[in-house]
Structure formats: C-alpha cells, structure tokens
Scaffold this active site. Structure first.
Site, PDB file in Angstrom:
ATOM      1  N   HIS A 138      -6.280  -1.114  -7.307  1.00 51.07           N
ATOM      2  CA  HIS A 138      -5.620  -1.834  -8.411  1.00 51.07           C
ATOM      3  C   HIS A 138      -4.423  -2.607  -7.893  1.00 51.07           C
ATOM      4  CE1 HIS A 138      -3.213   1.775  -8.045  1.00 51.07           C
ATOM      5  NE2 HIS A 138      -2.277   1.219  -8.773  1.00 51.07           N
ATOM      6  N   LYS A 166      -2.603   2.214   0.663  1.00 50.05           N
ATOM      7  CA  LYS A 166      -1.672   2.862   1.594  1.00 50.05           C
ATOM      8  C   LYS A 166      -1.983   4.346   1.694  1.00 50.05           C
ATOM      9  CE  LYS A 166       2.317   2.320   3.828  1.00 50.05           C
ATOM     10  NZ  LYS A 166       1.636   3.039   4.927  1.00 50.05           N
ATOM     11  N   LYS A 185       0.617   9.052  -6.325  1.00 50.56           N
ATOM     12  CA  LYS A 185       1.948   9.144  -5.722  1.00 50.56           C
ATOM     13  C   LYS A 185       2.622   7.771  -5.730  1.00 50.56           C
ATOM     14  CE  LYS A 185       1.595  11.515  -1.916  1.00 50.56           C
ATOM     15  NZ  LYS A 185       1.472  11.928  -0.499  1.00 50.56           N
ATOM     16  N   LYS A 195      -6.579   6.968   2.479  1.00 54.20           N
ATOM     17  CA  LYS A 195      -6.263   8.016   3.451  1.00 54.20           C
ATOM     18  C   LYS A 195      -7.302   8.003   4.546  1.00 54.20           C
ATOM     19  CE  LYS A 195      -3.257  11.419   3.865  1.00 54.20           C
ATOM     20  NZ  LYS A 195      -1.959  11.546   3.178  1.00 54.20           N
ATOM     21  N   SER A 222       7.934   4.232   3.911  1.00 51.00           N
ATOM     22  CA  SER A 222       6.903   3.335   4.462  1.00 51.00           C
ATOM     23  C   SER A 222       6.948   1.979   3.749  1.00 51.00           C
ATOM     24  CB  SER A 222       5.509   3.936   4.259  1.00 51.00           C
ATOM     25  OG  SER A 222       5.206   4.846   5.272  1.00 51.00           O
TER      26      SER A 222
HETATM   27  N1  GLU Z   1       0.913  10.611   4.974  1.00 53.28           N
HETATM   28  C1  GLU Z   1       2.024  10.471   4.093  1.00 53.28           C
HETATM   29  C2  GLU Z   1       1.647  10.930   2.697  1.00 53.28           C
HETATM   30  O1  GLU Z   1       0.778  11.734   2.534  1.00 53.28           O
HETATM   31  C3  GLU Z   1       2.635   9.087   4.142  1.00 53.28           C
HETATM   32  C4  GLU Z   1       1.762   7.980   3.702  1.00 53.28           C
HETATM   33  C5  GLU Z   1       2.348   6.586   3.925  1.00 53.28           C
HETATM   34  O2  GLU Z   1       3.484   6.487   4.318  1.00 53.28           O
HETATM   35  O3  GLU Z   1       1.613   5.611   3.698  1.00 53.28           O
HETATM   36  O4  GLU Z   1       2.249  10.586   1.730  1.00 53.28           O
END
Ligand code: GLU
Length: 475
Positions: free
Chosen positions: A65, A70, A94, A106, A363
C-alpha cells in the site's frame, strides 16, 4: 512450544482478526490487508572450502500500500516461509503505527552465521543480494532491507555495495538498504535504535499513572526489576539504557546456553563482554548460573523483556509467567494463545508492533538521509548555536548592566549552547515517534470499551491507516 499452538503467521493473523473485527471495513478489504502479497524463494550455490554449498533464502512482501516496502533480513537456521511471512506482516502494521511511510516486507536466509568466517559470510551475502537485486527485491524505491537477527552493519554494507555495482548510475543507490555503517552511508544511532526504542516505549508507559495501575504497579522505572531474554543487539541496548539511565535493575538474563541470575543487579556490559569472549553465559562469575534458562521467564519481576525469538511465551508457560508487564522487544515472542492467557491474568503487554519499532523508525531516517544526500543537522547546527549564543550574551549583558547579580551556570551554558548533531536529532526523532505512536494506541485502549489491550489497540490504529491508504488509492 506445544503442538496445538498455531504457527507464527497464524498467530499474527489471529491477532489481526481480533482487531479487524472491531473495524467497519468495506467487504473484502480485511482479507486484502491480511494476506501476504508474495514470497520469493531462492536457492543458490556458493563455492566454499572446495565445494558448492546450497543455501535457501526468502524475501516476502506483505503489503505494497506504500512503497518501498521495508523489513529486515534474518540469518538463522530456523528461517522458513511461515516465519518470513509473519514477520513481513508485522512490518506492515509496525510501519503504519509509527508512521514510517513503507509497506511491510521481510527476508531470511537458512544459515547458522556462526559456522562461517567473515569472508565466507561476505561471499554468501553478496550472492544472496545479487539474487534479490535481480528481481527488484532490493531497490531504494521498491524494497529496502535492514538488519535483523544474525545480520548487522557488515551484511548491509555488502548488500549496498552489490546494489551499487549492479546499478552504477543510480544516484540513490545507498538508500537500497538501511542499517549500514556510518562510513558507508549509515546514520548515527541505528545500531542502538531498537533497544533505545524499547527504553523510550517504557519511559512513555511510565508517564501515565493510569496505565501503570492497569499493570498493578506504581511509581517510576527507577528500581524496577527486569528480566531480559536474549542479550543480542536489541536486548543488550535496552538493558544497558534502562539500567544506566532509568535506574532499572536487571536480575535475570536468559541466553542460549542458560541464564544468569543476580538479585542485586547484573552488570550488562560485563556480561555482554563475557558472552563475546566465552560464547555463552556459563561461568560468568558475578551471578548464579541456571542451565534451563527458560524457567527464568517465570521468575518474579516487574518487567519481562523477551528480546530474541518468536514464541518463547506460549501455551506451555504463559500461565506461570509472573511479570505484570511484558514489553515485546522481539517480534512475536508471545503466541496468540499465550496472549489470551496473559490478558485473563491482567498482564499488560506492550506489543511488538510498537515496542520494537525503533529499528525501522531510525531506518526511515537513514533512508531519508540517503535520498537527501546530506547529514541531518549540517545546515542548521552552527546557526542554532549562534542564536543561542546571542541570548546568552544578552542575558549576561542585562545582568551586568542592571547589576541584578546573577549568572548562568556553566553547565547550563554548555548544554544550551551546543547545537544538536546527528545522533541527538536521531534520538529526538525516535523519542517523538514513540510518544506519538503510544498516544495513538492509548487513545483507542482507553477510548473504546471493546478494546481491552494495547495490542488490539495498536493493530486497530495500523489497520485503519493501511485501509485508508488502500481506499485513497481506489483499491
Ligand atoms: N528488522 C527490524 C525489525 O524487525 C528492522 C527493520 C527495518 O529497519 O527495516 O523491525
């Protein structure tokens, strides 16, 4: 985990469903948001130690969306499709909760990184990155990975370098991954970010007496007894900041090979150094060693911080967990079944989609820095200092001219006169993000009779935002 436990992805979906049922979404949109859009599986070979080794990797995209999508890339033996899909979904929720303008994704590689030396990891990472870049699964505008369990700055630097080699004219190449070392386009404060976010989340929780009371607690963070499960990057930084800056006492640290218990408090840095040197907590001289570390999850404490793997609090132990407050520094440490048991007991859970969002928040700052090609604070820092100096000079002049006879303390002057550098700006942005996201969750938690817990509140805020984004686009 007991066998009648749903899988990690099902567990996340169950939590999603509970919140989605409370929203009045247009027909079909709930399912569209819940499902994972795509998962790419790749098997590739790398020649190491005189033979070809075959590795299996994944990159899952949960929701587009917003783009880029990320989420981290995990190196662990247990990586599988169900897990990356669950983690990708959590990334969507998140990012929406902390208003990081990304969809969720992921990745993972089935590998025990401790079995390989640095050169071998670089070779494997370069090849994995190549496979993902070829399919736009690493790309500054489409998919931006970051570190997760088993990966860190080095792997991110290699991935960024691989992308730059394959996209020689892309001026934004550095924005293709985050979590890079500062000298390779990273940002100050990214390594500590997730642990720092856990600290800010707890500080924010403890600003609200009503919320503290819901956990049957009182007072401030000072003197609170804490159990930390997993002293990796996240657990270590959370424990370090909470003990050094907020007066918490870490009584238990649970690691792979057992736990260390010291009722008077564990020296977090000392233990971390011991683990780095000896490969585990066993033998650490300033505490009692417990071989079956998992029993320590059930010990008396004020705050339990699971900071490693998913599913550590499950149907098998949830009823025995005594902590009145759990903060999920890891992704998915409490299964859906355990969540229900804990809710019945009145345990307050600060949920993962909020509690560990510090990593992706910083990030986001790194990605913006890479796209703007300038370090935060570079333009305004000295100008800010000059303006502060004007005020200080003027105050001192007035005091002298009118002989009021007061002076500014040297400590105040040093603090006030110094303009913010990148690290201070990153921490300030992270603190603000954690406070704002908590406020959004809290308003739902306190404002709706049908919402009993922070997790449902967090999901509700996120799903609502994702839904609005889909609806605005006309899907
Ligand atoms: N791996 C981290 C998380 O689970 C960071 C992900 C990121 O910074 O894109 O939130």
């Amino acid at each position: 985990m007991t066998t009648n436990e749903p899988s990690f992805r099902e567990s996340v979906d169950l939590m999603f469903n509970r919140a989605a049922a409370l929203l009045d979404l247009p027909p079909g949109l709930e399912e569209k948001i819940r499902v994972c859009n795509s998962t790419y599986t790749v098997r590739f070979g790398v020649k190491l130690r005189g033979r070809i080794h075959t590795f299996t990797g994944y990159r899952s995209v949960h929701s587009e969306h917003m783009e880029p999508v990320k989420g981290g890339i995990r190196y662990a033996l247990g990586v599988n499709q169900d897990e990356v899909e669950a983690l990708a979904a959590l990334m969507t929720y998140k990012c929406a909760l902390v208003e990081a303008p990304f969809g969720g994704s992921k990745g993972g590689l089935c590998i025990d990184p401790r079995e390989y030396d640095a050169d071998e990891i670089e070779k494997i990472t370069r090849r994995f990155a190549y496979e993902l870049i070829k399919r736009d699964l690493i790309d500054p505008a489409q998919n931006v990975p970051a570190p997760d369990m088993g990966t860190g700055e080095k792997e991110m630097a290699v991935m960024a370098d691989q992308y730059a080699r394959m996209n020689t004219t892309d001026i934004n190449a550095r924005a293709c991954v985050t979590g890079k070392p500062p000298h390779a386009g990273g940002i100050q404060g990214r390594v500590e970010a997730t642990g720092r976010g856990v600290q800010y989340a707890l500080q924010e929780f403890f600003r609200h007496p009503e919320d503290i009371a819901k956990a049957g607690m009182s007072g401030s963070l000072d003197g609170k007894r804490v159990i930390v499960q997993g002293l990796g990057n996240v657990g270590y930084h959370a424990a370090k900041f909470l003990t050094e800056e907020d007066g918490c006492i870490v009584t238990h640290v649970i690691e792979r090979d057992g736990a260390v218990v010291a009722e008077n408090g564990i020296d977090v840095d000392g233990l971390r150094n011991w683990i780095a040197e000896h490969g585990g907590v066993k033998g650490y001289p300033y505490g009692t060693y417990v071989e079956d570390g998992s029993v320590c999850l059930e010990a008396d404490c004020d705050i339990l911080i699971p900071a490693a793997l998913e599913g550590v609090i499950n149907l098998g132990n949830a009823a025995n967990v005594k902590a009145p407050l759990i903060i999920e520094a890891a992704n998915g440490p409490v299964t859906a079944g355990a969540n229900d048991i804990l809710m019945e007991k009145g345990t307050v859970i600060i949920p993962d989609l909020y509690a560990n969002a510090g990593g992706v928040t910083v990030s986001y700052f790194e990605w913006v820095k890479n796209l703007s090609h300038i370090r935060f604070g570079r333009m305004q820092r000295r100008q800010e200092e000059a303006r502060h100096q004007l005020i200080v000079d003027e105050l001192e002049r007035i005091s002298k001219d009118s002989s009021i006879n007061w002076t500014l303390s040297p400590n105040f002057k040093t603090k006030y006169l110094r303009g913010a550098g990148e690290l201070e700006l990153v921490r300030s942005g992270l603190d603000d993000t954690m406070r704002e996201a908590y406020a959004a969750m809290r308003a739902v938690w306190h404002g709706r009779d049908d919402v009993r817990d922070l997790r449902t509140a967090g999901f509700l805020v996120s799903i609502d935002r994702v839904a609005s984004s889909y609806q605005a686009k006309g899907i």
